[in-house]
Every structure is written in C-alpha cells, then in structure tokens.
Design a protein around this motif. Structure first.
Motif, short mmCIF file in Angstrom:
data_model
loop_
_atom_site.label_atom_id
_atom_site.label_comp_id
_atom_site.label_asym_id
_atom_site.label_seq_id
_atom_site.Cartn_x
_atom_site.Cartn_y
_atom_site.Cartn_z
N TRP A 76 0.82 -1.22 0.00
CA TRP A 76 0.00 0.00 0.00
C TRP A 76 0.85 1.26 0.00
O TRP A 76 0.49 2.27 -0.63
CB TRP A 76 -0.92 0.01 1.22
CG TRP A 76 -2.00 -1.04 1.16
CD1 TRP A 76 -2.15 -2.11 1.97
CD2 TRP A 76 -3.09 -1.10 0.22
NE1 TRP A 76 -3.25 -2.85 1.61
CE2 TRP A 76 -3.86 -2.25 0.54
CE3 TRP A 76 -3.48 -0.29 -0.85
CZ2 TRP A 76 -4.98 -2.61 -0.17
CZ3 TRP A 76 -4.62 -0.65 -1.56
CH2 TRP A 76 -5.36 -1.79 -1.22
N HIS A 77 1.98 1.24 0.69
CA HIS A 77 2.83 2.44 0.74
C HIS A 77 3.40 2.77 -0.63
O HIS A 77 3.40 3.93 -1.05
CB HIS A 77 3.96 2.22 1.75
CG HIS A 77 3.50 2.05 3.15
ND1 HIS A 77 3.18 0.82 3.67
CD2 HIS A 77 3.26 2.96 4.14
CE1 HIS A 77 2.80 0.96 4.94
NE2 HIS A 77 2.83 2.25 5.25
N LYS A 78 3.86 1.78 -1.34
CA LYS A 78 4.40 2.01 -2.68
C LYS A 78 3.30 2.50 -3.63
O LYS A 78 3.51 3.41 -4.43
CB LYS A 78 5.02 0.72 -3.21
CG LYS A 78 5.73 0.89 -4.55
CD LYS A 78 6.41 -0.41 -4.95
CE LYS A 78 7.16 -0.23 -6.27
NZ LYS A 78 7.83 -1.49 -6.69
N LEU A 79 2.11 1.92 -3.49
CA LEU A 79 1.00 2.34 -4.34
C LEU A 79 0.60 3.78 -4.02
O LEU A 79 0.24 4.55 -4.92
CB LEU A 79 -0.19 1.40 -4.13
CG LEU A 79 -1.41 1.62 -5.03
CD1 LEU A 79 -1.06 1.38 -6.49
CD2 LEU A 79 -2.56 0.70 -4.62
N MET A 80 0.68 4.15 -2.75
CA MET A 80 0.32 5.51 -2.35
C MET A 80 1.26 6.54 -2.99
O MET A 80 0.83 7.63 -3.37
CB MET A 80 0.36 5.63 -0.83
CG MET A 80 -0.09 7.00 -0.32
SD MET A 80 -0.40 7.01 1.46
CE MET A 80 1.23 6.67 2.08
#
Length: 570
Positions: free
Chosen positions: A65-69
């Motif tokens: 999720w962090h990379k996607l954010m």
C-alpha cells in the motif's frame, strides 16, 4: 486517517519528492528515493501491516500500500478502505455455473487468487500457525496481489500451544477437528490445506457446508450435480486434498500446484481427428448372483477405421412384465439390425468437418430407437384379459453409448452404467448416475446434502413408459440423453461398464474400488483391450460376483504400438 488529511499528505509528499530529485540529480535515482520514502512511510503511516511471518511475501504476493500511495495516488485512494468489491466472495458471487467452471484456466482471477492464497497460507503454516477455518471474506485480490484482514485471519489461526478452537463451522474444517480441539498429531498443513481445498469446492459449486465427513465425501463424489460444467478430473483432486491424513505435511501450495497441473493438462489437450482404435469387452454372469440370465449386453462396432461405436446395457432385474435381459438384448438386436446403416453413418462421420453435431444426432437417434423398441416389447406382452402392471414393473434397461472419432469421445447415457477415463494418473468418472438420489440433489441443489431413501432406484432407462387406458398400450416417456465428452491420450483407456463391475470390486469407498480397478489394469498393461476387459470382469467376479459384470475398453493406438489387434467381443 481522514480523507482530507490523506490528500494533504499526498500533496506534501509529491512536492518533497520533486525537491529531492532536483537537489541531487546525479547521486539519487528515482528508485532509491521511492524505496527510502516507502521505509519512512511504513514507520510513520502503518497501512494494514502484515505480520512478521508474511513479510517475505511483500514483493511477490501481498499489496504494498505504501508504494501504491506514492506511485498511483488515485488508485490507492480508490482501493484502500474500499476493499469490499475486491473480496474473494464478491469477485465470484455474480458468476453462474458455466462462468465459474471457466475460471479453471491459467491466469484466471480464481487461479490467481488460489495461488496467492496458497502462498500466504503456506507461509502461515511454516510459521507454526494452523488455520482452522478459512473465511474467504478476509481476503482481497487486487490484480495479482492479495490483501488480508490480518486481525480476523489471525483470530482463526493457532500456534502449537493453543489447542482450543475459537471458531467452529462444520464443513470447512479437517474432520479431525470435529471435537472442537486440535489433536496433537494434527499438523498445521493438514488442517490448513483441507480448508483451502474446501474453499475451491465451495467457490466452484456454491455448496452449503457439509453436515459431517460422510456428507462431505458425498459432495465430492457428486459435485458435478451442482456444477455440471466442471471437469471430471476435478473429483480426483478434491478426493486427495479433502481427505488428508492428520499427519500430512502437504501444504496449500502443493494443492495449488496439483490444481494448476490439472488445468494445464486440460489446456494442452489436442483433438486428433484420425487415429486407430483397439477395443474389446467381456460380460460375465457373476458367480454369486441369483437368477438364471446375464441381463447385461454389449455392442462394439469397429468396422470404420478411426470411428468406433461402443455400448453397454444392463437390464433391470425387478421387471414382472418381460425381463431385464429382454430389454438389454434389444440394444444388441437394434445394432445388428441397423448395422449397415450405422456403418454408413460412421463412415460419413470419419470424413465430416462438423462431425460432433452429426455424432450427437446419431447417439440421440440410437437412444430413441432403442427406447421405442423396448416399449414395443413391453406392449407385446400385454393381453386383453389381464390388468396391466405398474410402470415400475415393466422391463427396462440402462444404456451407455460412446461414439469415438480419433481421440475424442462423445458419451450419452441413461441409468447407472458408467464411463471412465483410465490412465496411470488415476480413474476419472465421466458420467453421473440417473437414480432417485441424484434427482433429489438436482431438485434441491442449495439444500444440505441428505441421502434419500432407495437412492439407487433408476429414473432414466430404456423402457420408461406410461399406460394409456384408452388404447390399452404403454407409450414411451420422453427423456433427455445426458451428454459427456472427453479427449483420450495414447496412455488412456475409455471404459464403459455396468454397475456390477465397480460394485463387485473390493473396497469400502468408490475411490478404493477405482484403485482396485487401476491395479488390475496396470498388472495387464501390455495385454490387448479384450484381455484387459476380461481381467477386469474376472476381478469383480472373484471379489464378490454378486451381479452381472460387463466391461468394454477402447484405447487410442499410437504409431508403432504393437497392440493393434481389434477385438469385437461377443
């Protein structure tokens, strides 16, 4: 985190990200900055963090999720905390039976979810966790990555020290868990792999939870009643992975790999329009059967190279008007009477570009003609001065018929005579019996499985009729011919048999009887089909021999194979 706070955070991150790249254009790459930001974000903004044992799956299996954010703000905002449409139940809830069956192909959403779920559950097992109950609503699939409701999942996971089950739902658990305690000899993988396989069964068939282990086995044996579009070979997979011993160390990933191999085999099978056949059959009375007649009969028409017609008929012995033998022998009489016409039609099929439609028409015509011929025989027994018997007392017979061109078989049937595809990999049953039990299931597919009384009574047979008092004659009842197909490899056999073959073999379950059948076939692997059919029938006769026994085998012959003699058993 509120949505406005998230928007503000994303704006700040984008600005800072740009400043850093402008300030250090030569020493910092975009990838290094992204990785650094991801590490900082994980510390500052925990987004559904995975447990330690699942961290190894971050790069391949789980959603980052962090990379996607950082990389796709819009995608992140549309997915995070709006996961319901991506939940495993929601992904497949709207699919009908044919669409669910179509999911058994490489790279389909179901197979992708099955792989990711298997990887995650296997990692949990390796960490010593036992997943006693698998709730699919705890998992979400985004493209090819998985996310999980970790708190809920871990609530159903237990370490070796925790022996008490906090959740309990019949049908989703390994049978060793029925006492609501985890036995000390139950491995984490045995329990978890069982519930993983049950998820596959439940998704494809939408079966309700089985009430007990016997009901679960019955569901496995009859799963195609609930979704007839599923491949026959899936029964063997379900038997293996839903009946694991308590000490099994096979993991969900092993189960997925076996399922993937099954899917791959289906996708790589190719139809061969021209191929030679070897075939043969045997029919025995049964040494311990009461009565004075073998009421089974068989037909083999192999006059046209590469196109063969096979049939097995089993007369019902409870008839009081005529006999089961008279009904089944009508099939042979019809085949002999129409032999020239049938041979001409088989020859036309050999050269046809649309042979399958014409082949099914031939099968339908044969069933219709045989059905009417049996009803005509019933009427020939009527007398004007006697009351007609009940329709369940008139002569009748099962019929299974296979039309094989090249390596493709079209199979039509009524009753409980069966077709199997046999190989060194196992026995695959190709047909479902037409009896009271199966009809009850068809009428109540969404209810819990319960065994009806007199489940073996047949409901689709040659000779099914009704009495018309005005003309004082029986009239044939129209019935649908069940259709099945299969492709045969050069190491496969197509078996048609009466119910006396399987019922006569040793074994407590159908799976054990099939193993006995394969053992006999393997022992005589180098023999002709005629000899192999004889050995199968003799094995059933030696084991029990309490019914008539008939077996017909066909094998596709590869170039250079020495077993090329045709046998047209009488």
């Amino acid at each position: 985190m509120q949505e406005t706070d998230l928007d503000d955070l994303m704006k700040r991150l984008r600005r800072t990200f740009g400043y850093v790249l402008e300030a250090f254009p030569d020493s910092l790459s975009q990838e290094r900055v992204l990785n650094a930001y991801s590490d900082l974000l994980r510390e500052a903004v925990p987004l559904n963090p995975a447990p330690d044992w699942a961290e190894a799956l971050a790069e391949t299996t789980l959603v980052d999720w962090h990379k996607l954010m950082i990389e796709d703000t819009e995608c992140f905002e549309s997915r995070f905390e709006r996961r319901e449409p991506y939940g495993l139940p929601a992904l497949f809830a709207e699919l009908d039976a044919p669409a669910l069956a179509e999911q058994l192909r490489s790279n389909s959403p179901l197979m992708t979810a099955a792989r990711r779920l298997a990887e995650l559950l296997t990692a949990a097992n390796r960490a010593g966790l036992t997943i006693t109950r698998l709730d699919p609503s705890h998992f979400f699939l985004f493209d090819d990555r998985l996310d999980a409701a970790w708190e809920a999942l871990l609530g159903a996971a237990h370490s070796g020290a925790d022996r008490l089950l906090n959740t309990y739902e019949l049908g989703w658990m390994h049978p060793a868990l029925r006492k609501r305690e985890i036995p000390h000899d139950l491995t984490p993988s045995a329990a978890t792999t069982h519930t993983y396989a049950y998820w596959i069964l439940h998704t494809l068939t939408r079966l309700p939870p089985a009430a007990n282990q016997e009901a679960l086995i019955n569901q496995i044996e009859r799963f195609r009643v609930y979704n007839p579009h599923l491949p026959n070979a899936l029964r063997g997979w379900l038997r293996t992975w839903l009946r694991l011993p308590v000490d099994s160390k096979l993991t969900p990933l092993d189960a997925w790999q076996a399922l993937q191999a099954l899917v791959h085999d289906r996708e790589t099978q190719q139809e061969i329009a021209t191929a030679r056949h070897q075939c043969g059959g045997e029919s025995l009375f049964g040494r311990n059967k009461r009565g004075h007649q073998n009421e089974d009969t068989l037909v083999i028409l192999a006059d046209v190279p590469g196109v063969t017609l096979l049939a097995v008929a089993d007369g019902v012995s409870t008839a009081t008007l005529g006999t089961g033998g008279q009904a089944s022998f009508t099939v042979r009489e019809l085949a002999e009477r129409q032999r020239r016409t049938l041979t001409e039609r088989l020859a036309a099929l050999a050269a046809s570009d649309a042979w399958e439609a014409d082949g099914w028409q031939l099968i339908e015509d044969f069933f219709e003609n045989a059905h009417q011929a049996v009803v005509d025989k019933i009427n020939s027994h009527l007398t004007d001065d006697e009351e007609p018997p009940a329709t369940d007392e008139t002569m009748s017979s099962t019929l299974i018929l296979a039309l094989v061109r090249g390596n493709r078989a079209l199979i039509g049937h009524w009753g409980d005579s069966r077709a199997y595809r046999l190989s060194s990999q196992g026995a695959v049953r190709l047909t479902e019996d037409h009896n009271v039990e199966m009809e009850a299931l068809l009428r109540a597919r969404e209810s819990r499985y319960e065994r009806p009384d007199q489940g073996a009574s047949l409901v689709r047979v040659l000779g099914q009729c009704r009495y018309d008092p005005e003309i004082r004659r029986f009239a044939a009842v129209e019935q649908k011919v069940s259709r099945d197909t299969c492709l045969l490899g050069t190491d496969d056999w197509l078996l048609l048999c009466s119910d006396g073959l399987l019922s006569g073999l040793k074994g407590e379950s159908e799976a054990e009887k099939e193993q006995r059948l394969l053992a006999v076939l393997g022992k005589h692997h180098a023999s002709s089909c005629r000899e192999q059919a004889r050995q199968l029938a003799r094995a059933a006769d030696d084991d029990k021999g309490d019914d008539n026994i008939t077996a017909v085998l066909l094998r596709v012959i590869a170039d250079g194979d020495v077993r090329t003699e045709h046998h047209t058993a009488e």
